[in-house]
Design a protein around this motif. Structure first.
Motif, PDB file in Angstrom:
ATOM      1  N   LEU A   7       8.127 -30.435  11.492  1.00 32.29           N
ATOM      2  CA  LEU A   7       8.615 -29.183  12.087  1.00 32.29           C
ATOM      3  C   LEU A   7       7.485 -28.158  12.187  1.00 32.29           C
ATOM      4  O   LEU A   7       7.331 -27.473  13.201  1.00 32.29           O
ATOM      5  N   SER A  11       5.954 -26.584  15.556  1.00 32.16           N
ATOM      6  CA  SER A  11       5.952 -25.121  15.690  1.00 32.16           C
ATOM      7  C   SER A  11       4.563 -24.623  16.092  1.00 32.16           C
ATOM      8  O   SER A  11       4.422 -23.746  16.950  1.00 32.16           O
ATOM      9  N   LYS A  30      16.695 -25.984  19.180  1.00 38.70           N
ATOM     10  CA  LYS A  30      16.909 -27.389  18.818  1.00 38.70           C
ATOM     11  C   LYS A  30      17.025 -27.534  17.288  1.00 38.70           C
ATOM     12  O   LYS A  30      17.892 -28.249  16.785  1.00 38.70           O
ATOM     13  N   THR A  31      16.158 -26.823  16.585  1.00 32.88           N
ATOM     14  CA  THR A  31      16.122 -26.925  15.117  1.00 32.88           C
ATOM     15  C   THR A  31      17.432 -26.453  14.481  1.00 32.88           C
ATOM     16  O   THR A  31      17.993 -27.129  13.615  1.00 32.88           O
ATOM     17  N   LEU A  38      18.125 -29.593   8.802  1.00 32.20           N
ATOM     18  CA  LEU A  38      17.243 -28.478   8.446  1.00 32.20           C
ATOM     19  C   LEU A  38      17.383 -28.130   6.964  1.00 32.20           C
ATOM     20  O   LEU A  38      16.380 -27.955   6.261  1.00 32.20           O
TER      21      LEU A  38
END
Ligand code: FE2
Length: 176
Positions: A7, A11, A30-31, A38
């Motif tokens: 992630l 990012s 999306k996250t 998550l």
């Protein structure tokens, strides 16, 4: 993407793209749509604010807010993209008048799941008017820790350089 490192890498790639805010927003949408994943990849932290990544290009924090607490006005000095994935959070937006006083000009209520944005020069207070702890991932488009930014005493409205200890010291109930 499988891990927190994945992630963070995605990012950084988004932050380095031609349109970083658009790319980071898409990635954030999306996250936060994969809330259970998550929550699994985030560190089990006791702190309300957990730094996940810091460089000149990007700062990533995982932040949770306890219901009923109003944090003092502050600036960031850089654009912010926030992905709320649990609970609700309210941002009170201020502008600085010519004499230096702060005047509230807006109130934005975020209800997860949603993505919010703050302008580079935004001044805000945050609070949670809900009943459960709110949770969000914050992208700051720069090095938030080194950035000279401002904090206001909510009672005297005296402005000072941002200080993390003072930020929590000035927190008070949001019911008054
Ligand atoms: Fe903030």
């Amino acid at each position: 993407m499988q891990s927190l490192n994945d992630l963070i890498a995605a990012s950084l790639e988004a932050a380095r793209s031609a349109q970083p805010i658009v790319s980071l927003t898409r990635l954030m949408e999306k996250t936060i749509s994969q809330k259970e994943w998550l929550k699994q990849i985030l560190p089990e932290a006791e702190e309300d604010e957990t730094l996940l990544y810091l460089s000149d290009e990007l700062t990533i924090y995982s932040i949770k807010l306890t219901p009923g607490v109003l944090y003092p006005p502050h600036s960031h000095g850089m654009p912010v993209v926030i992905g709320f994935y649990e609970g609700c959070e309210t941002s009170l937006i201020f502008e600085q008048e010519s004499g230096g006083n702060l005047r509230q000009i807006d109130r934005i209520d975020f209800d997860a799941p949603c993505v919010g944005h703050l302008e580079k020069d935004a001044i805000h207070c945050i609070t949670n008017y809900g009943e459960i702890t709110s949770r969000a991932i914050h992208y700051y488009l720069g090095d938030l820790v080194s950035e000279p930014r401002s904090l206001w005493n909510p009672d005297s409205m005296e402005v000072m350089p941002f200080d993390n200890g003072k930020y929590f010291e000035y927190a008070k109930p949001n019911s008054i």
